[in-house]
Design a protein around this motif. Sequence first.
Motif, PDB file in Angstrom:
ATOM      1  N   VAL A 100       0.831  -1.202   0.000  1.00  0.00           N
ATOM      2  CA  VAL A 100       0.000   0.000   0.000  1.00  0.00           C
ATOM      3  C   VAL A 100       0.868   1.256   0.000  1.00  0.00           C
ATOM      4  O   VAL A 100       2.022   1.225   0.401  1.00  0.00           O
ATOM      5  CB  VAL A 100      -0.995   0.028   1.188  1.00  0.00           C
ATOM      6  CG1 VAL A 100      -1.928  -1.165   1.150  1.00  0.00           C
ATOM      7  CG2 VAL A 100      -0.290   0.105   2.518  1.00  0.00           C
ATOM      8  N   ASP A 101       0.267   2.336  -0.460  1.00  0.00           N
ATOM      9  CA  ASP A 101       0.948   3.629  -0.524  1.00  0.00           C
ATOM     10  C   ASP A 101       0.598   4.514   0.668  1.00  0.00           C
ATOM     11  O   ASP A 101       1.349   5.418   1.027  1.00  0.00           O
ATOM     12  CB  ASP A 101       0.525   4.379  -1.799  1.00  0.00           C
ATOM     13  CG  ASP A 101       0.707   3.547  -3.046  1.00  0.00           C
ATOM     14  OD1 ASP A 101       1.868   3.256  -3.384  1.00  0.00           O
ATOM     15  OD2 ASP A 101      -0.308   3.175  -3.681  1.00  0.00           O
ATOM     16  N   LEU A 102      -0.560   4.252   1.275  1.00  0.00           N
ATOM     17  CA  LEU A 102      -1.125   5.141   2.279  1.00  0.00           C
ATOM     18  C   LEU A 102      -1.856   4.299   3.321  1.00  0.00           C
ATOM     19  O   LEU A 102      -2.614   3.396   2.962  1.00  0.00           O
ATOM     20  CB  LEU A 102      -2.094   6.104   1.581  1.00  0.00           C
ATOM     21  CG  LEU A 102      -2.916   7.095   2.362  1.00  0.00           C
ATOM     22  CD1 LEU A 102      -2.074   8.016   3.204  1.00  0.00           C
ATOM     23  CD2 LEU A 102      -3.795   7.903   1.399  1.00  0.00           C
ATOM     24  N   GLU A 115       5.882   9.950   6.765  1.00  0.00           N
ATOM     25  CA  GLU A 115       6.210   9.323   5.479  1.00  0.00           C
ATOM     26  C   GLU A 115       7.504   8.553   5.665  1.00  0.00           C
ATOM     27  O   GLU A 115       8.486   9.090   6.160  1.00  0.00           O
ATOM     28  CB  GLU A 115       6.346  10.379   4.386  1.00  0.00           C
ATOM     29  CG  GLU A 115       6.508   9.806   2.993  1.00  0.00           C
ATOM     30  CD  GLU A 115       7.952   9.518   2.623  1.00  0.00           C
ATOM     31  OE1 GLU A 115       8.196   8.549   1.881  1.00  0.00           O
ATOM     32  OE2 GLU A 115       8.834  10.248   3.083  1.00  0.00           O
ATOM     33  N   LYS A 116       7.467   7.259   5.337  1.00  0.00           N
ATOM     34  CA  LYS A 116       8.649   6.412   5.475  1.00  0.00           C
ATOM     35  C   LYS A 116       8.725   5.505   4.257  1.00  0.00           C
ATOM     36  O   LYS A 116       7.779   4.768   3.969  1.00  0.00           O
ATOM     37  CB  LYS A 116       8.558   5.585   6.759  1.00  0.00           C
ATOM     38  CG  LYS A 116       9.735   4.655   6.979  1.00  0.00           C
ATOM     39  CD  LYS A 116       9.643   3.980   8.338  1.00  0.00           C
ATOM     40  CE  LYS A 116      10.705   2.934   8.557  1.00  0.00           C
ATOM     41  NZ  LYS A 116      12.059   3.360   8.378  1.00  0.00           N
ATOM     42  N   ASP A 117       9.840   5.599   3.551  1.00  0.00           N
ATOM     43  CA  ASP A 117      10.067   4.754   2.374  1.00  0.00           C
ATOM     44  C   ASP A 117       8.916   4.827   1.375  1.00  0.00           C
ATOM     45  O   ASP A 117       8.512   3.825   0.792  1.00  0.00           O
ATOM     46  CB  ASP A 117      10.312   3.301   2.776  1.00  0.00           C
ATOM     47  CG  ASP A 117      11.590   3.124   3.574  1.00  0.00           C
ATOM     48  OD1 ASP A 117      12.469   4.010   3.506  1.00  0.00           O
ATOM     49  OD2 ASP A 117      11.719   2.098   4.268  1.00  0.00           O
ATOM     50  N   GLY A 118       8.350   6.005   1.202  1.00  0.00           N
ATOM     51  CA  GLY A 118       7.286   6.204   0.222  1.00  0.00           C
ATOM     52  C   GLY A 118       5.901   5.792   0.690  1.00  0.00           C
ATOM     53  O   GLY A 118       4.946   5.846  -0.083  1.00  0.00           O
ATOM     54  N   ILE A 119       5.779   5.385   1.941  1.00  0.00           N
ATOM     55  CA  ILE A 119       4.480   5.019   2.504  1.00  0.00           C
ATOM     56  C   ILE A 119       4.067   6.095   3.511  1.00  0.00           C
ATOM     57  O   ILE A 119       4.829   6.436   4.405  1.00  0.00           O
ATOM     58  CB  ILE A 119       4.539   3.644   3.208  1.00  0.00           C
ATOM     59  CG1 ILE A 119       4.918   2.552   2.209  1.00  0.00           C
ATOM     60  CG2 ILE A 119       3.201   3.329   3.880  1.00  0.00           C
ATOM     61  CD1 ILE A 119       5.190   1.208   2.846  1.00  0.00           C
ATOM     62  N   TYR A 120       2.859   6.607   3.346  1.00  0.00           N
ATOM     63  CA  TYR A 120       2.323   7.591   4.291  1.00  0.00           C
ATOM     64  C   TYR A 120       1.525   6.866   5.365  1.00  0.00           C
ATOM     65  O   TYR A 120       0.671   6.038   5.054  1.00  0.00           O
ATOM     66  CB  TYR A 120       1.405   8.588   3.580  1.00  0.00           C
ATOM     67  CG  TYR A 120       2.131   9.584   2.738  1.00  0.00           C
ATOM     68  CD1 TYR A 120       2.473  10.830   3.251  1.00  0.00           C
ATOM     69  CD2 TYR A 120       2.481   9.293   1.420  1.00  0.00           C
ATOM     70  CE1 TYR A 120       3.148  11.753   2.485  1.00  0.00           C
ATOM     71  CE2 TYR A 120       3.162  10.208   0.642  1.00  0.00           C
ATOM     72  CZ  TYR A 120       3.492  11.436   1.177  1.00  0.00           C
ATOM     73  OH  TYR A 120       4.161  12.344   0.411  1.00  0.00           O
ATOM     74  N   LEU A 121       1.814   7.191   6.627  1.00  0.00           N
ATOM     75  CA  LEU A 121       1.062   6.703   7.775  1.00  0.00           C
ATOM     76  C   LEU A 121       0.362   7.915   8.381  1.00  0.00           C
ATOM     77  O   LEU A 121       1.026   8.856   8.838  1.00  0.00           O
ATOM     78  CB  LEU A 121       1.982   6.049   8.800  1.00  0.00           C
ATOM     79  CG  LEU A 121       2.822   4.875   8.293  1.00  0.00           C
ATOM     80  CD1 LEU A 121       3.912   4.522   9.285  1.00  0.00           C
ATOM     81  CD2 LEU A 121       1.957   3.675   8.010  1.00  0.00           C
ATOM     82  N   VAL A 122      -0.973   7.899   8.370  1.00  0.00           N
ATOM     83  CA  VAL A 122      -1.742   9.080   8.761  1.00  0.00           C
ATOM     84  C   VAL A 122      -2.730   8.717   9.863  1.00  0.00           C
ATOM     85  O   VAL A 122      -3.556   7.817   9.703  1.00  0.00           O
ATOM     86  CB  VAL A 122      -2.507   9.673   7.564  1.00  0.00           C
ATOM     87  CG1 VAL A 122      -3.320  10.892   7.978  1.00  0.00           C
ATOM     88  CG2 VAL A 122      -1.553  10.004   6.420  1.00  0.00           C
TER      89      VAL A 122
END
Length: 152
Positions: A100-102, A115-122
Amino acid sequence: MKTIVTISDTHGNFSAIDKILPIINENDVCLHLGDFERDILSYGKDIKSKVYSVKGNCDGGGEDEILQVEKVKILITHGDRYNVKSTLYPLFLRAKELGVDLVFYGHTHNAEIIEKDGIYLVNPGAMNRYGQNSYAYTVIHEKKIVCKIVNF
């Protein structure tokens, strides 16, 4: 281009949801990340955007959900099963595993965007009765993701 409003941990605070209902209805998607999932579901046809929700630990637990918005793959979860109050590492590993991206998660009541390694954690934070009300606003255009925490 698609827009998303994400809320979590509403715990019966309908006045906060009422306050942002016009904003929710201006967007394409509304996400509720659990702990009183029934709060958002109770609005029924009053919500014009597409609603996705997951159960939190106060809802009896539940499964994660994976969505595709534009070209972005999204994981929505409450977060308690990943121990997010202590660390985001298990959640990050799950995001990588799923490709997943997000990721949208709740449970901690603390709003943040990482944002870590192209993955957003929100984490949109929470809507509680102590004046700590926030949500996440996200714009997705093709593979570009822009997220913001809004306090109100």
